[in-house]
Enzyme design. Structure first.
Site: not given
Length: 252
Positions: A65, A92-95, A143, A156, A159-160
Site C-alpha cells: 500500500d 505507477n500506482a494511482g487513483i 497523466s 487528480y 497530485s500529478k
C-alpha cells in the site's frame, strides 16, 4: 527496441495488478527483466504472476500500500533481498477522481495525494540509494492532466502536477550521478482507473464515461514506456484523444 536492453535488469512496478502496470510488468519480463510486482492485493498479484513470467524465480510479488511508508520501505528491502539490486523503479500506482471542487469532500483530495504523490515520494526515497548505485532510472507515470488542468479533476491534476515537480527536482539534484528520471504522461488509455475513480463523497464511480475499447491499449502504452526507458528519455507525453487510438508523441 533492442531485445536485450532489459535482460536481467531488476524492475519494480507499483500498481502492477492491472492496466498499464500489469502490461508493463509483462512486457519487461518478456524482454528478460526480473520483475517485482507491487500492489495492495497480494492474492491478485500471485494469481497474475505466471502471466508475467512462469519462472517464479524471476518475478517477486510484494503486497504494498504505497500510502504507507513502511510498506514502501519493505518493498525496496524485499527486492534487494531477492535480487540484490534495483535498476528501474516505475511509480505507477494511482487513483483518479471525478467531481466539481465545490461539491468535493476534501478527504478525496487527501486520498489522491496520499496515493499518487506520497506513494511516488516514499518508494523513490527508499529506492534511490540502489538506483544511484546502478545508475538506474526512476519513472513517474502521471497523466496529461499533470500538464494541463481538467475540470472535475482538481485532486487528480494537483497530485500529478506535484509528482512532476518532485521528479523534475530529483533529476536536477542528480544530474551528475548517472540517474535518469522519466516523467511519463499517457493520455486516454484503456484502464480500470475511471471505474475506480472517486466521486464527491469518496465512493468509487463504478462506471466509465468513455468507450474504453476505443482508447489506446495498456499494452501500447507500456511499449511507449519501454522505448522511453531504453532511450533514457526524461519526458514523454502521449496525446491520445477520446474515442481515438491515434497518439501524438512528444518526448525529450
Amino acid at each position: 527496441m533492442k531485445q536485450d536492453y532489459f535482460k536481467d535488469k531488476v524492475i519494480i512496478v507499483t500498481g502492477a495488478s492491472s492496466g498499464i502496470g500489469l502490461a508493463s510488468a509483462r512486457l519487461f519480463a518478456s524482454r528478460g527483466a526480473r520483475v517485482v510486482m507491487a500492489a495492495r492485493s497480494y492474492d491478485k498479484l500471485v494469481g497474475l504472476a505466471p502471466s508475467v513470467n512462469p519462472d517464479s524465480e524471476r518475478v517477486l510479488c510484494v503486497k504494498t500500500d504505497v500510502t504507507k511508508e513502511e510498506d514502501c520501505r519493505a518493498l525496496i528491502e524485499k527486492t534487494v533481498e531477492k535480487f540484490g539490486r534495483i535498476d528501474i523503479l516505475v511509480n505507477n500506482a494511482g487513483i483518479s477522481m471525478r467531481a466539481m471542487f465545490k461539491d468535493l469532500d476534501l478527504g478525496v483530495i487527501r486520498s489522491l495525494m496520499d496515493v499518487n504523490f506520497w506513494g511516488t515520494v516514499q518508494c523513490t526515497k527508499y529506492a534511490l540509494p540502489y538506483l544511484l548505485e546502478s545508475r538506474g532510472q526512476v519513472v513517474g507515470v502521471i497523466s496529461i492532466a499533470g500538464f494541463s488542468a481538467l475540470p472535475a479533476r482538481t485532486g487528480y491534476s494537483s497530485s500529478k502536477y506535484a509528482v512532476r515537480g518532485f521528479l523534475d527536482t530529483i533529476r536536477i539534484e542528480h544530474l551528475k550521478d548517472g540517474l535518469n528520471v522519466l516523467v511519463f504522461a499517457p493520455g486516454y488509455t484503456e484502464s480500470n482507473v475511471r471505474k475506480a475513480a472517486l466521486t464527491a463523497d469518496g465512493t468509487p464511480q463504478g462506471e466509465t464515461p468513455l468507450k474504453e475499447e476505443k482508447l489506446m491499449s495498456a499494452e501500447d502504452c507500456a511499449l511507449h514506456l519501454a522505448k522511453g526507458l531504453e532511450k533514457r528519455k526524461t519526458d514523454i507525453r502521449l496525446h491520445s484523444q477520446r474515442d481515438r487510438k491515434s497518439v501524438q508523441i512528444i518526448e525529450r
